[in-house]
Scaffold this active site. Sequence first.
Site, short mmCIF file in Angstrom:
data_model
loop_
_atom_site.label_atom_id
_atom_site.label_comp_id
_atom_site.label_asym_id
_atom_site.label_seq_id
_atom_site.Cartn_x
_atom_site.Cartn_y
_atom_site.Cartn_z
N ASP A 34 41.60 26.95 33.82
CA ASP A 34 41.10 25.59 33.68
C ASP A 34 42.02 24.66 34.50
O ASP A 34 43.16 24.39 34.12
CB ASP A 34 41.08 25.17 32.20
CG ASP A 34 40.31 23.88 32.01
OD1 ASP A 34 40.56 22.91 32.78
OD2 ASP A 34 39.44 23.82 31.13
N ILE A 35 41.48 24.22 35.63
CA ILE A 35 42.29 23.44 36.58
C ILE A 35 42.78 22.14 35.93
O ILE A 35 43.97 21.80 35.98
CB ILE A 35 41.44 23.10 37.83
CG1 ILE A 35 40.92 24.40 38.47
CG2 ILE A 35 42.24 22.28 38.83
CD1 ILE A 35 39.85 24.21 39.53
N LYS A 83 27.84 45.73 49.45
CA LYS A 83 26.65 45.14 48.83
C LYS A 83 26.11 46.08 47.73
O LYS A 83 25.95 47.28 47.98
CB LYS A 83 25.58 44.91 49.91
CG LYS A 83 24.36 44.20 49.38
CD LYS A 83 23.33 44.00 50.48
CE LYS A 83 22.03 43.54 49.86
NZ LYS A 83 20.89 43.71 50.74
N LYS A 121 36.77 17.29 24.75
CA LYS A 121 37.47 17.70 25.98
C LYS A 121 38.67 16.78 26.26
O LYS A 121 39.72 17.24 26.70
CB LYS A 121 36.50 17.66 27.17
CG LYS A 121 35.54 18.85 27.17
CD LYS A 121 34.44 18.75 28.21
CE LYS A 121 33.43 19.89 27.98
NZ LYS A 121 32.23 19.82 28.77
N ASN A 144 26.60 26.75 40.91
CA ASN A 144 25.82 25.76 40.16
C ASN A 144 25.27 24.71 41.12
O ASN A 144 25.47 24.81 42.33
CB ASN A 144 26.68 25.12 39.06
CG ASN A 144 27.90 24.45 39.65
OD1 ASN A 144 27.80 23.50 40.43
ND2 ASN A 144 29.08 24.96 39.31
O1 PMT Z 1 28.30 17.01 42.61
P1 PMT Z 1 27.10 16.18 42.20
O2 PMT Z 1 25.80 16.85 42.56
O3 PMT Z 1 27.21 14.75 42.69
O4 PMT Z 1 27.07 16.11 40.60
C1 PMT Z 1 28.09 15.46 39.92
C2 PMT Z 1 28.52 16.24 38.65
C3 PMT Z 1 27.39 16.28 37.65
C4 PMT Z 1 28.95 17.66 39.04
C5 PMT Z 1 29.76 15.46 38.07
O5 PMT Z 1 29.37 14.16 37.72
C6 PMT Z 1 30.36 16.17 36.86
O6 PMT Z 1 29.92 16.00 35.73
N1 PMT Z 1 31.41 16.98 37.10
C7 PMT Z 1 32.02 17.85 36.06
C8 PMT Z 1 31.18 19.08 35.89
C9 PMT Z 1 31.77 20.05 34.89
O7 PMT Z 1 32.10 21.12 35.25
O8 PMT Z 1 31.91 19.57 33.66
P2 PMT Z 1 32.49 20.43 32.40
O9 PMT Z 1 32.14 19.57 31.23
O10 PMT Z 1 32.00 21.82 32.42
O11 PMT Z 1 34.04 20.45 32.64
C10 PMT Z 1 34.94 19.50 32.04
C11 PMT Z 1 36.04 19.12 33.02
O12 PMT Z 1 36.92 20.22 33.24
C12 PMT Z 1 35.57 18.68 34.39
O13 PMT Z 1 36.38 17.62 34.78
C13 PMT Z 1 35.80 19.92 35.27
O14 PMT Z 1 36.06 19.54 36.62
C14 PMT Z 1 37.03 20.50 34.62
N2 PMT Z 1 37.17 21.97 34.75
C15 PMT Z 1 36.25 22.79 34.15
C16 PMT Z 1 36.41 24.15 34.24
C17 PMT Z 1 37.52 24.67 34.95
N3 PMT Z 1 37.71 25.98 35.05
N4 PMT Z 1 38.38 23.85 35.52
C18 PMT Z 1 38.24 22.51 35.45
O15 PMT Z 1 39.05 21.75 35.98
#
Ligand code: PMT
Length: 403
Positions: A308-309, A291, A340, A212
């Site tokens: 999910d970490i 590949k 969330k 992403n």
């Molecule tokens: O890195 P930049 O370019 O500066 O951009 C910043 C950002 C937009 C990436 C940042 O501000 C941000 O929003 N980070 C979270 C992105 C995200 O994955 O959001 P989510 O809504 O999909 O996930 C919710 C939360 O669960 C997040 O804290 C994520 O880190 C966590 N997560 C999600 C999936 C997973 N498998 N494990 C996780 O820990």
Amino acid sequence: MTAQQTLQNKNIVLGITGGIAAYKSPEIVRRLKDQGADVRVVMTAGAKEFITPLTLQAVSGNPVADSLLDPAAEAAMGHIELAKWADLVIIAPASSNTIAAIAAGLAGDLLTTLCIATAAPIAIAPAMNQQMYAAAVTQENIARLTNRGVHIWGPASGEQACGDVGQGRMIEALEVVEQTLNFFTPKPPAFKLLITAGPTREAIDPVRYISNHSSGKMGFAIAKAAQALGGEVTLVSGPVALTTPHSVNRIDVVSAEQMHQQTLVNAPQHDIFIACAAVADYRPALVCEQKIKKNDDDMVVSMVKNPDILADVAALTEQRPFCVGFAAETQDVETYARGKLQRKKLDLIAANNVSVTGQGFNSDDNALTLYWPNGQLDLPLTSKDMLAKQLVLEILKHYNTQH
Ligand code: PMT
């Protein structure tokens, strides 16, 4: 480094405001320089009524800045450059007027503008009449600054230039230097913070992956701010093109599974966990060893869910850190963010609307709304550096009320 040079490589901006204590400023500059600091002086118009820029230029060995609108000064080292150059901004003496202006976020002159533009810590040494210092409005302004993480040095008590006796005198020049030395002396960490940042890459074959647009800027800014605020910081980073913030312990990973493994091993040793990484929710079920060849007209990649970490750290039953999540949303920000917060059992969540141009993924600025079970707070659009500092201060407030 000799015993005389404990401030070597430190860049200090000394702001001087209008007050009789401005006569102490040249001594502050000389003593800071004795310790090896590079000092640049910024004067308000009031300060120049008490002491000349020429004196400060002579003792600092640098041009004195006193105007926001001076093209020559801006060409030499503009106010934004000066704001970035500083490791510490000291305002000594700090008049009640300047304290009020900084508390209110005004930017009417070079010094107050610099205070808004800098990500460096700020320390102020108040100097005013005892009645002015005791005034409710001054105390409110000082409390606001303290809440924002500004260091308040002094004031001292005693006889004042106006003949009054009481609290309000600026601390002596040598005490300002002592406080500066103390500020830069490494201390045991006030808190231990673990943060994830950047994207993850989920391999399809040896040359292709799913990922992403996360640049890591937001997470790295938070790591830097937390370190500057006295934290010991561990940063688990996906693949990004950023340099590691000063004194931050960085662990590089590529995939969500690697990020999960490193985070879960480290989480119990930390007080606070912030999940800022944009973790891929799914990964290819099979990673081809070779590949993939372009044989067919279409191609199907079967995906499986990643762990999910954040939810796994928040579910720890022993040594669970204070858990802060991020929510990257494009619509119904509050509903999804609160969902969330609840589902992953978090203490706080920072939501950003990533559909707005100029903020979120891969930009230098961002805006956040923080949600916790019975409250919320907007942190409006600003640089990721400034936002990170506000966010960490806010998280520390919540963390401290729980401990
Ligand atoms: O890195 P930049 O370019 O500066 O951009 C910043 C950002 C937009 C990436 C940042 O501000 C941000 O929003 N980070 C979270 C992105 C995200 O994955 O959001 P989510 O809504 O999909 O996930 C919710 C939360 O669960 C997040 O804290 C994520 O880190 C966590 N997560 C999600 C999936 C997973 N498998 N494990 C996780 O820990």
